[in-house]
Every structure is written in structure tokens, then in C-alpha cells.
Scaffold this motif. Structure first.
Motif, PDB file in Angstrom:
ATOM      1  N   PRO A 246       0.828  -1.199   0.000  1.00 11.89           N
ATOM      2  CA  PRO A 246       0.000   0.000   0.000  1.00 11.89           C
ATOM      3  C   PRO A 246       0.869   1.258   0.000  1.00 11.89           C
ATOM      4  O   PRO A 246       1.936   1.280   0.615  1.00 11.89           O
ATOM      5  CB  PRO A 246      -0.793  -0.106   1.302  1.00 11.89           C
ATOM      6  N   PRO A 247       0.453   2.306  -0.678  1.00  8.75           N
ATOM      7  CA  PRO A 247       1.259   3.539  -0.692  1.00  8.75           C
ATOM      8  C   PRO A 247       1.232   4.235   0.660  1.00  8.75           C
ATOM      9  O   PRO A 247       0.238   4.180   1.388  1.00  8.75           O
ATOM     10  CB  PRO A 247       0.572   4.392  -1.768  1.00  8.75           C
ATOM     11  N   ARG A 248       2.324   4.864   0.983  1.00  5.68           N
ATOM     12  CA  ARG A 248       2.424   5.621   2.227  1.00  5.68           C
ATOM     13  C   ARG A 248       2.436   7.125   1.975  1.00  5.68           C
ATOM     14  O   ARG A 248       2.385   7.903   2.918  1.00  5.68           O
ATOM     15  CB  ARG A 248       3.697   5.196   2.971  1.00  5.68           C
ATOM     16  N   GLN A 249       2.532   7.523   0.729  1.00  6.25           N
ATOM     17  CA  GLN A 249       2.582   8.932   0.357  1.00  6.25           C
ATOM     18  C   GLN A 249       1.336   9.286  -0.440  1.00  6.25           C
ATOM     19  O   GLN A 249       0.625   8.412  -0.932  1.00  6.25           O
ATOM     20  CB  GLN A 249       3.861   9.212  -0.447  1.00  6.25           C
ATOM     21  N   PRO A 250       1.047  10.581  -0.594  1.00  7.78           N
ATOM     22  CA  PRO A 250      -0.161  10.994  -1.326  1.00  7.78           C
ATOM     23  C   PRO A 250      -0.115  10.584  -2.789  1.00  7.78           C
ATOM     24  O   PRO A 250       0.922  10.177  -3.329  1.00  7.78           O
ATOM     25  CB  PRO A 250      -0.157  12.521  -1.174  1.00  7.78           C
ATOM     26  N   ALA A 251      -1.249  10.732  -3.449  1.00  9.96           N
ATOM     27  CA  ALA A 251      -1.357  10.402  -4.866  1.00  9.96           C
ATOM     28  C   ALA A 251      -0.382  11.246  -5.686  1.00  9.96           C
ATOM     29  O   ALA A 251      -0.187  12.432  -5.400  1.00  9.96           O
ATOM     30  CB  ALA A 251      -2.787  10.635  -5.352  1.00  9.96           C
ATOM     31  N   PRO A 252       0.231  10.639  -6.711  1.00 12.84           N
ATOM     32  CA  PRO A 252       1.260  11.351  -7.491  1.00 12.84           C
ATOM     33  C   PRO A 252       0.671  12.234  -8.590  1.00 12.84           C
ATOM     34  O   PRO A 252       1.155  12.251  -9.712  1.00 12.84           O
ATOM     35  CB  PRO A 252       2.085  10.198  -8.082  1.00 12.84           C
ATOM     36  N   TRP A 253      -0.377  12.940  -8.296  1.00 14.28           N
ATOM     37  CA  TRP A 253      -0.907  13.963  -9.196  1.00 14.28           C
ATOM     38  C   TRP A 253      -1.564  15.033  -8.332  1.00 14.28           C
ATOM     39  O   TRP A 253      -1.984  14.798  -7.203  1.00 14.28           O
ATOM     40  CB  TRP A 253      -1.917  13.376 -10.187  1.00 14.28           C
ATOM     41  N   GLY A 254      -1.621  16.227  -8.878  1.00 12.85           N
ATOM     42  CA  GLY A 254      -2.171  17.349  -8.133  1.00 12.85           C
ATOM     43  C   GLY A 254      -3.665  17.498  -8.359  1.00 12.85           C
ATOM     44  O   GLY A 254      -4.301  16.715  -9.058  1.00 12.85           O
ATOM     45  N   PRO A 255      -4.254  18.536  -7.742  1.00 10.74           N
ATOM     46  CA  PRO A 255      -5.688  18.768  -7.919  1.00 10.74           C
ATOM     47  C   PRO A 255      -6.020  19.177  -9.347  1.00 10.74           C
ATOM     48  O   PRO A 255      -5.268  19.905  -9.990  1.00 10.74           O
ATOM     49  CB  PRO A 255      -5.980  19.904  -6.929  1.00 10.74           C
ATOM     50  N   VAL A 256      -7.133  18.676  -9.840  1.00  8.02           N
ATOM     51  CA  VAL A 256      -7.622  18.995 -11.185  1.00  8.02           C
ATOM     52  C   VAL A 256      -9.071  19.438 -11.055  1.00  8.02           C
ATOM     53  O   VAL A 256      -9.847  18.827 -10.308  1.00  8.02           O
ATOM     54  CB  VAL A 256      -7.526  17.782 -12.133  1.00  8.02           C
ATOM     55  N   GLU A 257      -9.429  20.478 -11.769  1.00  9.77           N
ATOM     56  CA  GLU A 257     -10.797  20.994 -11.678  1.00  9.77           C
ATOM     57  C   GLU A 257     -11.298  21.341 -13.074  1.00  9.77           C
ATOM     58  O   GLU A 257     -10.601  21.977 -13.863  1.00  9.77           O
ATOM     59  CB  GLU A 257     -10.837  22.233 -10.784  1.00  9.77           C
ATOM     60  N   VAL A 258     -12.514  20.909 -13.363  1.00 10.74           N
ATOM     61  CA  VAL A 258     -13.209  21.283 -14.591  1.00 10.74           C
ATOM     62  C   VAL A 258     -14.413  22.122 -14.206  1.00 10.74           C
ATOM     63  O   VAL A 258     -15.202  21.723 -13.339  1.00 10.74           O
ATOM     64  CB  VAL A 258     -13.656  20.045 -15.393  1.00 10.74           C
ATOM     65  N   THR A 259     -14.568  23.285 -14.822  1.00 10.37           N
ATOM     66  CA  THR A 259     -15.738  24.127 -14.599  1.00 10.37           C
ATOM     67  C   THR A 259     -16.403  24.410 -15.937  1.00 10.37           C
ATOM     68  O   THR A 259     -15.757  24.420 -16.980  1.00 10.37           O
ATOM     69  CB  THR A 259     -15.355  25.453 -13.926  1.00 10.37           C
ATOM     70  N   GLY A 260     -17.708  24.630 -15.895  1.00 13.11           N
ATOM     71  CA  GLY A 260     -18.451  24.935 -17.110  1.00 13.11           C
ATOM     72  C   GLY A 260     -18.906  23.716 -17.882  1.00 13.11           C
ATOM     73  O   GLY A 260     -19.579  23.850 -18.902  1.00 13.11           O
ATOM     74  N   HIS A 261     -18.523  22.525 -17.426  1.00 15.44           N
ATOM     75  CA  HIS A 261     -18.939  21.274 -18.088  1.00 15.44           C
ATOM     76  C   HIS A 261     -19.207  20.265 -16.975  1.00 15.44           C
ATOM     77  O   HIS A 261     -18.322  19.505 -16.565  1.00 15.44           O
ATOM     78  CB  HIS A 261     -17.843  20.785 -19.026  1.00 15.44           C
ATOM     79  N   GLU A 262     -20.442  20.240 -16.494  1.00 16.94           N
ATOM     80  CA  GLU A 262     -20.768  19.488 -15.288  1.00 16.94           C
ATOM     81  C   GLU A 262     -20.537  17.993 -15.449  1.00 16.94           C
ATOM     82  O   GLU A 262     -20.045  17.332 -14.529  1.00 16.94           O
ATOM     83  CB  GLU A 262     -22.217  19.758 -14.885  1.00 16.94           C
ATOM     84  N   ARG A 263     -20.891  17.438 -16.603  1.00 12.54           N
ATOM     85  CA  ARG A 263     -20.739  15.986 -16.771  1.00 12.54           C
ATOM     86  C   ARG A 263     -19.271  15.586 -16.812  1.00 12.54           C
ATOM     87  O   ARG A 263     -18.880  14.573 -16.225  1.00 12.54           O
ATOM     88  CB  ARG A 263     -21.452  15.524 -18.034  1.00 12.54           C
ATOM     89  N   MET A 264     -18.443  16.395 -17.484  1.00 12.19           N
ATOM     90  CA  MET A 264     -17.006  16.099 -17.499  1.00 12.19           C
ATOM     91  C   MET A 264     -16.416  16.248 -16.106  1.00 12.19           C
ATOM     92  O   MET A 264     -15.580  15.443 -15.675  1.00 12.19           O
ATOM     93  CB  MET A 264     -16.280  17.008 -18.488  1.00 12.19           C
ATOM     94  N   ALA A 265     -16.850  17.278 -15.386  1.00  2.99           N
ATOM     95  CA  ALA A 265     -16.349  17.488 -14.028  1.00  2.99           C
ATOM     96  C   ALA A 265     -16.700  16.306 -13.133  1.00  2.99           C
ATOM     97  O   ALA A 265     -15.862  15.815 -12.362  1.00  2.99           O
ATOM     98  CB  ALA A 265     -16.924  18.783 -13.459  1.00  2.99           C
ATOM     99  N   ALA A 266     -17.950  15.808 -13.232  1.00  5.56           N
ATOM    100  CA  ALA A 266     -18.372  14.679 -12.395  1.00  5.56           C
ATOM    101  C   ALA A 266     -17.599  13.418 -12.751  1.00  5.56           C
ATOM    102  O   ALA A 266     -17.175  12.664 -11.863  1.00  5.56           O
ATOM    103  CB  ALA A 266     -19.875  14.448 -12.555  1.00  5.56           C
ATOM    104  N   LEU A 267     -17.412  13.182 -14.044  1.00  7.66           N
ATOM    105  CA  LEU A 267     -16.680  11.986 -14.474  1.00  7.66           C
ATOM    106  C   LEU A 267     -15.231  12.037 -14.016  1.00  7.66           C
ATOM    107  O   LEU A 267     -14.691  11.041 -13.506  1.00  7.66           O
ATOM    108  CB  LEU A 267     -16.743  11.870 -15.995  1.00  7.66           C
ATOM    109  N   LEU A 268     -14.579  13.188 -14.163  1.00  6.35           N
ATOM    110  CA  LEU A 268     -13.174  13.297 -13.787  1.00  6.35           C
ATOM    111  C   LEU A 268     -13.002  13.187 -12.276  1.00  6.35           C
ATOM    112  O   LEU A 268     -12.063  12.540 -11.791  1.00  6.35           O
ATOM    113  CB  LEU A 268     -12.600  14.614 -14.303  1.00  6.35           C
ATOM    114  N   THR A 269     -13.909  13.777 -11.519  1.00  4.62           N
ATOM    115  CA  THR A 269     -13.828  13.677 -10.055  1.00  4.62           C
ATOM    116  C   THR A 269     -13.919  12.223  -9.608  1.00  4.62           C
ATOM    117  O   THR A 269     -13.133  11.757  -8.778  1.00  4.62           O
ATOM    118  CB  THR A 269     -14.951  14.505  -9.408  1.00  4.62           C
ATOM    119  N   LYS A 270     -14.880  11.486 -10.170  1.00  6.16           N
ATOM    120  CA  LYS A 270     -15.043  10.081  -9.800  1.00  6.16           C
ATOM    121  C   LYS A 270     -13.847   9.253 -10.271  1.00  6.16           C
ATOM    122  O   LYS A 270     -13.353   8.386  -9.550  1.00  6.16           O
ATOM    123  CB  LYS A 270     -16.333   9.533 -10.416  1.00  6.16           C
TER     124      LYS A 270
END
Length: 729
Positions: A246-270
Motif C-alpha cells: 500500500p502507498p504511504r505517500q499521497p497520490a502522485p498527481w495534483g488537484p484537477v478541476e473542470v468548470t463549465g462542463h458538469e458531466r465532465m467534471a463529475a466523471l473526472l472527479t469520480k
């Protein structure tokens, strides 16, 4: 004592209605009421082994009535139930039952010769008397396990329960010991904070079923009084040496945010949440203290390192950072083939296909070693990932140590190329995998008449991967080693692969339309019948002209392959088509996303936008989580995609497909060494949007970049110096 039902023999358990809690390599699966009844795939798991298959909650020897459930992130689920009295004419419940489930990643102790890990998960059971009178009742928890491995459960093969014994811990507990190794599991009943010490249960071991244990509490609750207990499941599993942890450090990518496209934002968040839950890591960190993290292929059947799947997930995530690619490359490089082995299919330079804790025996006679190399595509894809990661900003100091591994991989590619300049695979051992591409089921390769085509096989997409790897490796040699002579050798090989593809793969139909065959058989004949594999060619560079790209685009968008929710693996117009066929007509999320990305990158924007919209709509039907695969009926009366019940959930390249669709929407390409960023976004109007959209958190090396797209598809970039960078937007 109440018995639990056995597994259905010979049938792979369905998962589509299961509630899954995941923190790789541990997970729990149950029906929506939270009860574990010893059926199907129910249970708590760690490292490909089931720790408990039964954890059944009873009040006065009856199951409470299920009311609702919800999940909290990837790791936790909450189940609500009630108990009612037949003597109450209002049918109002007298007892509320809440079950809070959490899966925790185990602490790891690396020992010799066998590494061991301890997983600690479980349920907190909360009871509340909501009646107007004191309530005297019995709470029972019935538990059992078979300590079966995931391959056995997937095959639907029944496994015998393991005998249990009373434990000697401070808290009441029972123990099961594996007869095969040093593994085992403990179920402990610990007082929850509400109880101020709690009550001791009576523990009964069933004389008729030695593996069945019952915890029993005699309770008296006053009106509105609460009582709770923590059922702690602690398992010990053994694995092969140097197995990921199991990893002991945080995920190796930073925060990502999509605005103005709700379905893409929901899919990417999940999708990003699922990838976070699927993470694993090497047992030891790099010299600089950073972990080498990668994502496991999928829960529950493939929760480990799979070369092809892990590479594709890392490729799809490159616009959001190169650290996942770095960890994936280093993890696979450390297990790269060194010698020839007929049982494992290892060969010098070959990249691993899959890594399991132990050898697995599947119900259909398949026997796979813990380390298995039978993949024809993982090796060129390894080099493709290295080249693309360098383009997206993986530091030169990280790339250079991997170049010897890239060289070994390309030497394997060269050795595997036949006299016809095609990369193919032959028949392996009888109890190994028949096919070695991503469509690896026994009937995955069929011609237009529905006849199975067995190896030797040259797959169309593998020629594209090999071509792309050769060209990318040549660029790495030129840029980082100034070895133009060796680079030219690989460019010449790439040209021969491309020419061989042109000679061998194109199929012409009676009406003059052309498409690339899924494969070429051992006699050099193309395997006829349209299949989705051709979508992987669009972005590979192996297609030579606009005409060829258009031929592939038109074939993908034909009514036999295209559905309202993605691309079928096999055309509905062919014999042998089945919408639920694993590789014979179903829709795979990653496969369709690759086609969307390829269409967008090669200028077929309307086609890409149409498919993108369909996939986002498909995700809406699955709670914004793209499944590993799903079925689309060839009948307009079915107005939604249907789940493929046994498919993994979550699954790595299905989750990462969200990132690939996002980058396809932006039509983004980067060349960090050359300080160049290219953007050709799909205009909002082409996706049914009426306002601008933005994507924040793209990564160019160490830089975080935000992109805003206006109504006409124009892009504004912030986060990089336009005097240092060439931005083509």
C-alpha cells in the motif's frame, strides 16, 4: 446457528449491485444491505485473498430489514436497517440498525523470505431503541471464511471453510489459520466509544461446521438509548518476494478541476477518486525518498500490477503529471525480463504482463505463475510511455536511468519481429493465455463469419504501438544520447513496420470502402470483420495519409461499431456478435476513449465530439463512473447502456479514461523539452454547452497550467511564461 449459502459452482459472480469499499490492496464487497452471507463474491479481502466471506448481523435470530445505503468516498459505506414488531399495528420500527464499514490499507512489514502484510478493516454496528418501551433482545454476529484466492472465487469454484478457534486477545476474538501458509484472519469485537467498556459477548463455535463462529450479546436498551460495537477484521497474508505494498505517500498527481462542463467534471472527479483508491507502491522508496506508485488494474479480479493496464492508465494521466508514469516505469523496469522461461513466458527485455501474490489456478484450466510475461503489447507500450512522459515533462535525470530498460525492451521488439516485419505472438503453453493482446479471451479474435482465429496472430494495434515505440525511442536516443546512428536504425525499422502494415492489414469491401483488419493470421491473411482495435491506430503514426485516417474514422462511426454510448468491440453486423460478449460486442470504456482521443487529435472533431457526448451520457447512467465494460443492445427500445455484471469496479483504465476524454476535449499536446504547448479545444457549442469551460491543473513538468475555452473554441492559457514557451492555441 444460521448457515450461509455456498457459491454457485462454475459461475463468475456478478458485481453490478455490489457495494465496494476499496483501499488497494484491501477491499470489501457486499449486497446493498451490507450483510455478508458467504455467497458469490461477498467478503473482506486483502492481497487477492478473502479474509471473511460471512459477517451476518441478526437481531433475535432475524436479519434487520434494509432501508438504505450510501458510500463515503472509495473506502467507506453506511448501511441502514430497522427492526419492526408484528405486534405494532403502525409497523413503526422499534430498533434502528446502522452499520458503518471502512476498509483500511494494511501496515506493511517486509520480512524474508516471505513478505507479510496485515489488513485492518471492519464494521461499526450502532443500535438505537426508538420505541417508547425498554427493549430486551439478542444481537448475533455470525462469521466464517474459506480464505479463498480471488481466482478461485472468480471461477465460481467452491472452497472449503477454514476451522476457527477462540483467540486469546484482550478483546473477544476468534481466529482462522490458513492450512496453506502462515496467513490467517482474526475477528475481534471491540467496544465502541459509546459503551464505556461495553458488554462481553458469548462466543459459540459450531460443532457441525467447525469454521462458523457466533458472537452473541444479550442487550437491554432504554428508549432512545444507543449501543455499539466495532467488529474488527484483521488479516495476515503472504506474498511473493518484493511484492508491491500500500502507498504511504499521497497520490502522485495534483488537484484537477473542470468548470463549465458538469458531466465532465463529475466523471473526472469520480475517475481520480477511483485511481487514488487503486494505488499501490514498490516496497522501498527511491533514493530521494519518493515512492514508485502505480495503479492496480481493477477491483476485485485484477487488483495488482498489470503491465498493459498500468501503462495505459499512466499514459492517460500524463496531462495531469508525470509522477504516476515515473512510478509505473520504474516498477516495471525492476521486473523486466532477464532470461527465457517457458512457464512464465519471460524473455530478456520483455515487460511483465501481470504480478500476483502467488501462482493462480483458474477454473477453466488456466494456470498462471505469480510473475507472468505473456503480453505482446506491454513491452512496446513501456517505451511509448517513457517517450510521452519525457514530452510531458518527466525530468531528464529520471528518464536517463530508464534508457537501458527501453533499449532492452526495443531489443525484444526487434527479436519478436518476423520476416514479414510484423510483431506477432504464437501459441503458448496449453494452460496459459491463448491471446496476448488486450482482447485476451479465448474467442477474442474472430473473422467476419464468426470463426475463431488462433495464434500465430499479429494484432493491428500492436503494429501501431511498435511503430510509435521505435520512432519515440529514436527521438530519445538523438536528444539524450546524441546517438544518431542508432536512432536511424530504429527509424528504418519503424519504416519497415509501417510498410508491412500497409501490405498486410487493409481490407477492401465490395463497395470500395477500406478498414484495417483486427489481425493477420499465421498464413498472412487479414482477419476480416470490423473491430474496435483500429481506433488505437489513429494516434500511433502508423497510418500514412489523410485518406487512411478518414477510412478508420468512417469505420469507427459506422452503425455496426458506433453506439449512442461508445464503440463496440465487434461490429453488430458480424456473425458471433453478442452485446454481452466480453470482447465480442461489448463496449469498453478505455477502448472508446482511445478512439475519441485519436479522432480529436487527427482532426475528426465532430466525430470525436459525438462519441465524447455519448460516453459522458453513459457515465451518467453509472453514477458518473465509467465501468470497465458495458453492453449496448442493438435495439432502439433499450434507451440506456446495460451493466456487464462481472466487470471490475473500479477499473484503472476505465477510471483514467476520464482524463483521456478531458485531454481529447482540449485537443492538447505538449513538448516540454522544446517548450511548446498545442491546444485545439472542441468548442462548447459542439458539445451542447452554452457557456465557456475551463480545465485547471494541467501539468507541464513542474508547472501547473490552467486553460479557459471560450464559446468559439479559443483558448486562454495561464501559468506559463509566453516569452519562454510557444503556445499554439
Amino acid at each position: 446457528m444460521i448457515d450461509s449459502a455456498p457459491l454457485l459452482p462454475g459461475r463468475q459472480p456478478f458485481l453490478d449491485d455490489s457495494v465496494i469499499c476499496l483501499a488497494a490492496p484491501s477491499f470489501a464487497l457486499s449486497p446493498r444491505d451490507g450483510q455478508l452471507r458467504g455467497t458469490g463474491v461477498d467478503g473482506f479481502y486483502d492481497q487477492d485473498q478473502r479474509l471473511l466471506h460471512t459477517l451476518r448481523l441478526l437481531v433475535d435470530d432475524q436479519e434487520p430489514e434494509h432501508v438504505a445505503y450510501r458510500t463515503e468516498g472509495s473506502r467507506e459505506a453506511f448501511f441502514q436497517a430497522v427492526c419492526r414488531s408484528s405486534e405494532d399495528p403502525t409497523s413503526a420500527p422499534w430498533l434502528l440498525v446502522t452499520r458503518e464499514r471502512a476498509v483500511r490499507r494494511p501496515d506493511v512489514a517486509v520480512t524474508e523470505p516471505e513478505p507479510e502484510s496485515e489488513a485492518e478493516s471492519g464494521d461499526v454496528v450502532l443500535l438505537q431503541n426508538v420505541g417508547s418501551e425498554p427493549a430486551r433482545f439478542t444481537l448475533s454476529v455470525v462469521a466464517a471464511t474459506d480464505l479463498a484466492d480471488v481466482a478461485t472465487i472468480k471461477a465460481g469454484v467452491p472452497a472449503a471453510d477454514i476451522p476457527c478457534e477462540l483467540g486469546e486477545g484482550i478483546a473477544p476474538e476468534v481466529r482462522w489459520h490458513s492450512p496453506r501458509d502462515t496467513g490467517g484472519v482474526v475477528l475481534r469485537a471491540e467496544p465502541a466509544p459509546l459503551n464505556d467498556g461495553g458488554l462481553e459477548p458469548k462466543i459459540t463455535l459450531d460443532d457441525h461446521r467447525p469454521g462458523l463462529a457466533e458472537f452473541r450479546w444479550e442487550l437491554l436498551l432504554e428508549p432512545q438509548e444507543e449501543w455499539s460495537v466495532h467488529l474488527l477484521v484483521r488479516g495476515r497474508t503472504t506474498t511473493v518476494a518484493d511484492y508491491p505494498v500500500p502507498p504511504r505517500q499521497p497520490a502522485p498527481w495534483g488537484p484537477v478541476e473542470v468548470t463549465g462542463h458538469e458531466r465532465m467534471a463529475a466523471l473526472l472527479t469520480k475517475g481520480l477518486a477511483d485511481l487514488e483508491a487503486l494505488r499501490l507502491a514498490e516496497p522501498t522508496a527511491s533514493a530521494d525518498g519518493r515512492e514508485n506508485q502505480f495503479v492496480a488494474a481493477g477491483c476485485p479480479w485484477f487488483l495488482g500490477l498489470f503491465g498493459r493496464d498500468s501503462i495505459w492508465a499512466a499514459r492517460m494521466m500524463l496531462p495531469f503529471g508525470t509522477e504516476l508514469a515515473r512510478g509505473t516505469l520504474r516498477t516495471l523496469a525492476g521486473r523486466q525480463g532477464r532470461h527465457h522461461d517457458a512457464f512464465t513466458d519471460e524473455a530478456p527485455g520483455r515487460i511483465l504482463h501481470e504480478l500476483r501474490p502467488t501462482e493462480t489456478r483458474h477454473g477453466d484450466g488456466l494456470v498462471l505463475p505469480a510473475r507472468y510475461y505473456a503480453s505482446v503489447d506491454a513491452t512496446p507500450l513501456f517505451v511509448v510511455l517513457l517517450h510521452e512522459a519525457w514530452k510531458w515533462g518527466l525530468a531528464e535525470k529520471e528518464v536517463r536511468p530508464l534508457l537501458p530498460h527501453a533499449r532492452a525492451a526495443m531489443e525484444w521488439v526487434a527479436a519478436t519481429l518476423g520476416p514479414d516485419d510484423l510483431i506477432s505472438y504464437g501459441k503458448g503453453r496449453a494452460d496459459g493465455l491463448l491471446h496476448q493482446g488486450w482482447k485476451d479471451s479465448p474467442d477474442a479474435i474472430r473473422d467476419a463469419e464468426g470463426r475463431r482465429v488462433d495464434p500465430p496472430i499479429a494484432l493491428c494495434e500492436v503494429q501501431g504501438y511498435a511503430y510509435q515505440a521505435a520512432v519515440g525511442y529514436a527521438e530519445l536516443l538523438t536528444a539524450l544520447q546524441d546517438d544518431k546512428k542508432e536512432a536511424q536504425v530504429w527509424l528504418d525499422r519503424a519504416s519497415r513496420i509501417r510498410a508491412a502494415f500497409q501490405r498486410s492489414f487493409w481490407v477492401e469491401e465490395p463497395d470500395g470502402r477500406r478498414y484495417p483488419a483486427i489481425a493477420v493470421d499465421g498464413a498472412g491473411r487479414p482477419v476480416t470483420g470490423r473491430a474496435s482495435n483500429m481506433g488505437h491506430l489513429l494516434n500511433s503514426g502508423i497510418l500514412q495519409s489523410e485518406e487512411e485516417h478518414r477510412a478508420v474514422a468512417e469505420a469507427l462511426m459506422s452503425d455496426g461499431l458506433r453506439t449512442p454510448w461508445g464503440i463496440r468491440t465487434r461490429s453488430a453486423h458480424l456473425a458471433g456478435f453478442n452485446p454481452f460478449g466480453y470482447h465480442g460486442g461489448s463496449v469498453w470504456a478505455h477502448d472508446s476513449a482511445i478512439a475519441v482521443h485519436g479522432l480529436a487529435a487527427t482532426g475528426f472533431v465532430d466525430e470525436a465530439a459525438t462519441l465524447l457526448d455519448g460516453m459522458l451520457d453513459a457515465a451518467r447512467h453509472f453514477d458518473h463512473r465509467l465501468p470497465e465494460l458495458y453492453a449496448v443492445y442493438a435495439n432502439s427500445r433499450f434507451d440506456r447502456p446495460a451493466p456487464y455484471p462481472p466487470s471490475c469496479r473500479p477499473q484503472a483504465w476505465a477510471a483514467a479514461a476520464a482524463a483521456l476524454l478531458c485531454s481529447a476535449m482540449l485537443r492538447v499536446d505538449a513538448d516540454v523539452p522544446d517548450r511548446r504547448l498545442t491546444l485545439r479545444p472542441i468548442a462548447p457549442s459542439r458539445m451542447g454547452l452554452e457557456s465557456p469551460y475551463a480545465v485547471r491543473g494541467l501539468r507541464l513538468g513542474e508547472r501547473s497550467v490552467d486553460v479557459t475555452v471560450d464559446l468559439h473554441g479559443g483558448a486562454r492559457v495561464s501559468g506559463i511564461d509566453t516569452e519562454e514557451w510557444r503556445i499554439d492555441a
